[in-house]
Structure formats: C-alpha cells, structure tokens
Design a protein around this motif. Structure first.
Motif, PDB file in Angstrom:
ATOM      1  N   SER A  92       0.833  -1.209   0.000  1.00 25.77           N
ATOM      2  CA  SER A  92       0.000   0.000   0.000  1.00 25.77           C
ATOM      3  C   SER A  92       0.864   1.254   0.000  1.00 25.77           C
ATOM      4  CB  SER A  92      -0.946  -0.002   1.197  1.00 25.77           C
ATOM      5  OG  SER A  92      -0.255   0.167   2.425  1.00 25.77           O
ATOM      6  N   TYR A  93       1.949   1.245   0.768  1.00 27.16           N
ATOM      7  CA  TYR A  93       2.838   2.407   0.795  1.00 27.16           C
ATOM      8  C   TYR A  93       3.530   2.600  -0.553  1.00 27.16           C
ATOM      9  CZ  TYR A  93       2.255   2.382   5.879  1.00 27.16           C
ATOM     10  OH  TYR A  93       1.731   2.438   7.146  1.00 27.16           O
ATOM     11  N   LEU A  94       3.878   1.507  -1.207  1.00 27.57           N
ATOM     12  CA  LEU A  94       4.512   1.609  -2.525  1.00 27.57           C
ATOM     13  C   LEU A  94       3.560   2.248  -3.527  1.00 27.57           C
ATOM     14  CD1 LEU A  94       6.928   0.968  -4.354  1.00 27.57           C
ATOM     15  CD2 LEU A  94       5.915  -1.288  -4.757  1.00 27.57           C
ATOM     16  N   ILE A  95       2.296   1.860  -3.477  1.00 29.58           N
ATOM     17  CA  ILE A  95       1.303   2.456  -4.376  1.00 29.58           C
ATOM     18  C   ILE A  95       1.207   3.957  -4.144  1.00 29.58           C
ATOM     19  CG2 ILE A  95      -1.162   2.547  -4.938  1.00 29.58           C
ATOM     20  CD1 ILE A  95      -1.253  -0.471  -4.285  1.00 29.58           C
ATOM     21  N   VAL A  96       1.185   4.363  -2.878  1.00 28.25           N
ATOM     22  CA  VAL A  96       1.112   5.784  -2.542  1.00 28.25           C
ATOM     23  C   VAL A  96       2.346   6.522  -3.059  1.00 28.25           C
ATOM     24  CG1 VAL A  96       1.033   7.456  -0.650  1.00 28.25           C
ATOM     25  CG2 VAL A  96      -0.356   5.385  -0.544  1.00 28.25           C
ATOM     26  N   MET A  97       3.506   5.936  -2.854  1.00 28.97           N
ATOM     27  CA  MET A  97       4.748   6.572  -3.286  1.00 28.97           C
ATOM     28  C   MET A  97       4.744   6.849  -4.789  1.00 28.97           C
ATOM     29  SD  MET A  97       7.384   4.271  -1.067  1.00 28.97           S
ATOM     30  CE  MET A  97       8.721   4.571  -2.222  1.00 28.97           C
ATOM     31  N   LEU A  98       4.236   5.904  -5.560  1.00 20.46           N
ATOM     32  CA  LEU A  98       4.258   6.051  -7.009  1.00 20.46           C
ATOM     33  C   LEU A  98       3.140   6.957  -7.522  1.00 20.46           C
ATOM     34  CD1 LEU A  98       5.041   2.367  -8.077  1.00 20.46           C
ATOM     35  CD2 LEU A  98       6.622   4.290  -7.893  1.00 20.46           C
ATOM     36  N   ALA A  99       1.984   6.890  -6.882  1.00 22.13           N
ATOM     37  CA  ALA A  99       0.820   7.597  -7.404  1.00 22.13           C
ATOM     38  C   ALA A  99       0.670   9.017  -6.902  1.00 22.13           C
ATOM     39  CB  ALA A  99      -0.452   6.808  -7.068  1.00 22.13           C
ATOM     40  N   MET A 100       1.142   9.317  -5.687  1.00 19.30           N
ATOM     41  CA  MET A 100       0.815  10.589  -5.063  1.00 19.30           C
ATOM     42  C   MET A 100       1.361  11.806  -5.810  1.00 19.30           C
ATOM     43  SD  MET A 100      -1.164  11.447  -2.616  1.00 19.30           S
ATOM     44  CE  MET A 100      -1.695  13.093  -3.118  1.00 19.30           C
ATOM     45  N   PRO A 101       2.605  11.801  -6.312  1.00 19.07           N
ATOM     46  CA  PRO A 101       3.055  12.993  -7.045  1.00 19.07           C
ATOM     47  C   PRO A 101       2.175  13.314  -8.248  1.00 19.07           C
ATOM     48  CG  PRO A 101       4.937  11.673  -6.402  1.00 19.07           C
ATOM     49  CD  PRO A 101       3.721  10.849  -6.092  1.00 19.07           C
ATOM     50  N   GLY A 102       1.746  12.289  -9.000  1.00 21.41           N
ATOM     51  CA  GLY A 102       0.862  12.533 -10.131  1.00 21.41           C
ATOM     52  C   GLY A 102      -0.490  13.067  -9.703  1.00 21.41           C
ATOM     53  N   LEU A 103      -1.046  12.497  -8.632  1.00 25.62           N
ATOM     54  CA  LEU A 103      -2.320  12.983  -8.125  1.00 25.62           C
ATOM     55  C   LEU A 103      -2.199  14.411  -7.607  1.00 25.62           C
ATOM     56  CD1 LEU A 103      -3.558   9.816  -6.187  1.00 25.62           C
ATOM     57  CD2 LEU A 103      -4.495  10.737  -8.317  1.00 25.62           C
ATOM     58  N   GLY A 104      -1.080  14.703  -6.939  1.00 21.32           N
ATOM     59  CA  GLY A 104      -0.875  16.051  -6.429  1.00 21.32           C
ATOM     60  C   GLY A 104      -0.767  17.076  -7.542  1.00 21.32           C
ATOM     61  N   ALA A 105      -0.019  16.742  -8.608  1.00 19.18           N
ATOM     62  CA  ALA A 105       0.108  17.665  -9.736  1.00 19.18           C
ATOM     63  C   ALA A 105      -1.242  17.884 -10.415  1.00 19.18           C
ATOM     64  CB  ALA A 105       1.122  17.111 -10.742  1.00 19.18           C
ATOM     65  N   TRP A 106      -2.033  16.809 -10.539  1.00 22.51           N
ATOM     66  CA  TRP A 106      -3.367  16.941 -11.128  1.00 22.51           C
ATOM     67  C   TRP A 106      -4.257  17.835 -10.276  1.00 22.51           C
ATOM     68  CZ3 TRP A 106      -8.069  15.311  -9.041  1.00 22.51           C
ATOM     69  CH2 TRP A 106      -9.165  15.412  -9.902  1.00 22.51           C
ATOM     70  N   ALA A 107      -4.215  17.644  -8.954  1.00 23.74           N
ATOM     71  CA  ALA A 107      -5.043  18.450  -8.059  1.00 23.74           C
ATOM     72  C   ALA A 107      -4.666  19.920  -8.129  1.00 23.74           C
ATOM     73  CB  ALA A 107      -4.915  17.936  -6.624  1.00 23.74           C
ATOM     74  N   ASP A 108      -3.365  20.226  -8.262  1.00 25.69           N
ATOM     75  CA  ASP A 108      -2.932  21.619  -8.409  1.00 25.69           C
ATOM     76  C   ASP A 108      -3.433  22.212  -9.717  1.00 25.69           C
ATOM     77  OD1 ASP A 108      -1.547  22.002  -5.998  1.00 25.69           O
ATOM     78  OD2 ASP A 108       0.285  21.110  -6.790  1.00 25.69           O
ATOM     79  N   ALA A 109      -3.260  21.472 -10.813  1.00 24.54           N
ATOM     80  CA  ALA A 109      -3.610  22.000 -12.125  1.00 24.54           C
ATOM     81  C   ALA A 109      -5.115  22.201 -12.284  1.00 24.54           C
ATOM     82  CB  ALA A 109      -3.098  21.062 -13.221  1.00 24.54           C
ATOM     83  N   GLN A 110      -5.893  21.323 -11.667  1.00 26.88           N
ATOM     84  CA  GLN A 110      -7.344  21.399 -11.821  1.00 26.88           C
ATOM     85  C   GLN A 110      -8.047  22.081 -10.639  1.00 26.88           C
ATOM     86  OE1 GLN A 110      -8.678  20.367 -14.656  1.00 26.88           O
ATOM     87  NE2 GLN A 110      -6.678  19.705 -15.388  1.00 26.88           N
TER      88      GLN A 110
END
Length: 441
Positions: free
Chosen positions: A67-85
C-alpha cells in the motif's frame, strides 16, 4: 484556539470555522491509524485472519508495504493533477469515501478471509495516505507564514484526540464483548464499523466549510496537469532540483520518519516482548502516547513559531534520541513508561513541524504536488524503518533491544541532514518561483 490569537494567525479571508473543519479532518482520520494499524486489526489479522501462521506477520507487513509503494508512485501525479485542476477537495472527497468504505469492509474479514482483508487494507491505507497529503496541502492557504507551526500543531493535537475517542469507543465494544465471553470474530468487526463511522461523521465539516482557493491552471510551459505516474514522479523530483532546501527536507524526512514509523508500528511489540506488558497495559500505553502527542503538538506549535521550524524539529529529534536510549536501557516498566511519554511528546511535535516546513518551502501554485513529494518521503520511511527493525531482530535471534537501538540511527542521520537545510533561502526560492518578493524572510 480562540480570540485574537487565532484570527491573527490566519490569512485574510479565512474564517475560524474553516480552520476548525480542517483540524477536524485530522480528528476524523486518526482513528484509522490508531485502531486499524496500531491497536486492533493488526493483531486480529495475524491471529485470526492468518491463524497465527509462521508467515502471518510477514503477510501483514507485506500488505502494508504494498500500500505504501502504491502511494509513493501515485501521489506525485495525483498532487500535480489536483494543483492544475484546483481539485484538492475533490481528491480529498474521493479518498475519504474510499477509506471509510474499505475500513467498513474489514468487518467482513474472518478466519482465512484474505480475499477481503488484504484488498481492504491496501485500499483503506492508500486512501488514508492520499487524504492525509491533500488535507496538509491546505495549510499554507489557511495560516500566515509565520504561524504555520501553530496552526499545524492545532490539527495534529486535535487528531490525536480523535484517535483516542475512536480507540476508547472500540475498547468499550471489546470490553463488553469479552465480559460476555464472545470471541474476537464477534467484536473486532464492530470496532471496524465504529472506526469507519467516526471517520465519516467527523469528516463532513471539511466539505461544508473548507474553501478551495486555488484556480484551475496548467503548469508553466504548457506542462499537463496529469501524466502517467512514473513520468510525473520523475518530473516532480527533477523540478525539485530548483528547491535544494526542500530536497534536503525530504531526505531528512525519510530518515526521521523511518524512526517514527518503527515506534508507531512496533512499540506494542517491544512492550510485549521485552517489557512483558499485558494487553491492558499495551492499550493504556497507546492512550498515554496519544495524550502526550496531542499535548506536544498543540503546545510545541507555539514554540515552533517563536524559535523557527528548523530549531523546533531539531529539538524533537534530540528528544527522540533520548527516548531510544531510555527504552534501550530500561529494565523496569517504569522506565519504559517514561520513554513512551517522551515518544508521545516528540511524535506530535515532530510530525507537525515537518508539515509546517513543507508548507513554508512549497511554491504556492504547487502545494498539492510538493506535499505529495513529502508523502512519498514519509511512506518510503514507513517501509524502511519497520523493515530495518525486523531485519535487525531477525539477524540477532529476536533481540528487540538492538532493534530499538538501531532506530536511533535514523534520528541521528535526520538531525545531521537537517543542519544543512537553510529555511530562509528555501522560502526565498519558493517566492521567486511564484514571481513574488518574500516578506519578513
């Protein structure tokens, strides 16, 4: 938290009810870590779901690590999307629903129920971690720069109170069921439903009162708001080269958060194996740590704003080192109680300080993305710390004292890296990236 002191700590246009709702989210989600990961479901997974098999503990730690590995890989992309949108609240809502639903689903896990327990733990922990990162990204929008530590401390302290409430309600269920002679398969599922219900109820105000102040916008240079996760992770890390002090903070965070992860996930094991604590004592220990953590986070937030984030974090890391030494040398339960109290005081304040430093160093238009990098660092720490402890105890035929002593190295290294963080320079870089002139820095 009332009167002029609170109003003066907030940015113009921020209402007190917004900060209360924001802090209440920490209150809401803390029950998940306290009950599911620390006090109840971890032992239930090993003893009931896995039937105390020799591989049961490995299965639990491997599930969390995935679960932590999934967060590590996915969170930067989700964060950038949340900023842009300008979609932090949307992402927070999705992660909250996911964590509440998956936590409730754990009530279906019985003996041999890996089919529900493993996916539900992975989904709930991923969603919890996403929500924790996103709610932190609102901090710089709410608090004035010079009061980030204080407002962050309010949230952390309130969070530990929420953890104690959820644990207390769950313990009431456990005690009543045990008094009636009912097995764990009857009462542990109810504690999962209690945890999910408290999370859901306490999270409602954040969606009613907290405003999304960001505006939808693409990143400079036509950069898309969302890319495949690996490309986004690489891009976020590459871009962070322009912020060397933030990078050093990430490295510092990996180390000291690894030590904290050991305490959160293995303190009960140490208490049982080395200090011979019983189940009631362990539960009381968890309450003590939460009380101390709430007090430490609240009180130390004021100290942090006065002496600076960096000095405050350094002081807590010294406290962590002292805690490790006391626990290592303790031969009586009284000594370990003292170590646990210090751990609680340092836990809330050090985690709050890390969040405040991230908020101070992150560019205003990329808050979710930079907090996502901080989440990446803390989740990497959650793998490294407990794994190191486990390897040390395995290599030394179960010597938990050496395991806890090795944990002190994480705090020492974190303290050494922290010395090279220049907060004033880092804040300037963040303002320059936004085309602003920092004031008072």
């Amino acid at each position: 938290m009332s009167g002029p002191s609170m109003r003066g700590a907030l940015n113009p246009g921020v209402r007190r009810r917004e900060v209360f709702a924001w802090a209440l989210y920490d209150f809401a989600n803390s029950g998940y870590t306290t009950v599911v990961l620390t006090a109840v479901f971890n032992a239930y997974f090993v003893g009931v779901v896995a039937g105390n098999a020799h591989w049961a503990t490995l299965a639990w730690t491997a599930t969390l690590s995935l679960s932590y590995l999934i967060v590590m890989l996915a969170m930067p992309g989700l964060g950038a999307w949340a900023d842009a949108q300008a979609a932090k609240k949307r992402l927070l809502a999705a992660s909250t629903v996911g964590c509440v639903a998956a936590t409730a689903a754990l009530a279906l896990a019985g003996p041999g129920g890996f089919w529900i327990a493993v996916p539900a733990i992975i989904i709930s922990n991923v969603c919890y971690s996403v929500g924790e990162s996103v709610i932190a990204a609102f901090l710089p929008e709410l608090a004035r720069p010079q009061y980030l530590g204080r407002v962050s401390g309010w949230g952390w302290s309130f969070g530990y109170v929420g953890g104690m409430l959820t644990l207390g309600l769950s313990l009431a269920v456990v005690i009543a069921a045990q008094a009636a002679g009912r097995p764990a398969t009857d009462f542990v599922p109810w504690t999962m439903l209690v945890t999910a219900a408290v999370f859901a109820a306490a999270a409602v105000p954040v969606f009613l009162f907290l405003r999304e102040r960001a505006r939808p916008a693409r990143a400079a240079g036509g950069r898309p708001g969302f890319m495949p996760v690996m490309r986004q992770l690489a891009a976020s890390w590459r871009d962070s080269r322009a912020f060397p002090d933030f990078r050093r903070l990430l490295i510092c965070g990996v180390f000291y958060q690894a030590g904290i992860a050991v305490v959160i996930t293995l303190a009960a094991v140490y208490a049982e194996q080395v200090m011979k604590f019983g189940q009631t004592q362990i539960m009381t220990l968890v309450f003590l740590v939460n009380i101390a953590a709430a007090a430490g986070a609240f009180a130390f937030g004021f100290v942090e704003d006065r002496i600076g984030h960096q000095r405050a974090l350094a002081a807590t890391l010294l406290g962590w080192i002292a805690m490790v030494l006391i626990a290592f040398f303790a031969t009586s339960q009284g000594g370990f109680w003292a170590a646990a109290t210090i751990a609680g005081l340092c836990m809330g304040s050090s985690q709050s300080a890390g969040r405040a430093m991230t908020g101070a160093l992150a560019p205003a238009s990329r808050l979710a993305e930079f907090f996502a990098l901080w989440t990446f660092a803390t989740r990497l720490a959650s793998i490294i710390g407990p794994l190191t402890y486990g390897l040390v105890t395995w290599a030394t035929q179960g010597n938990h004292r050496l395991g806890i002593l090795s944990t002190g190295l994480f705090f020492l290294i974190g303290l050494a890296v922290l010395r090279h963080v220049d907060m004033a320079r880092g804040v300037r870089r963040g303002h320059e990236a936004e085309g602003l002139t920092p004031s008072g820095s």
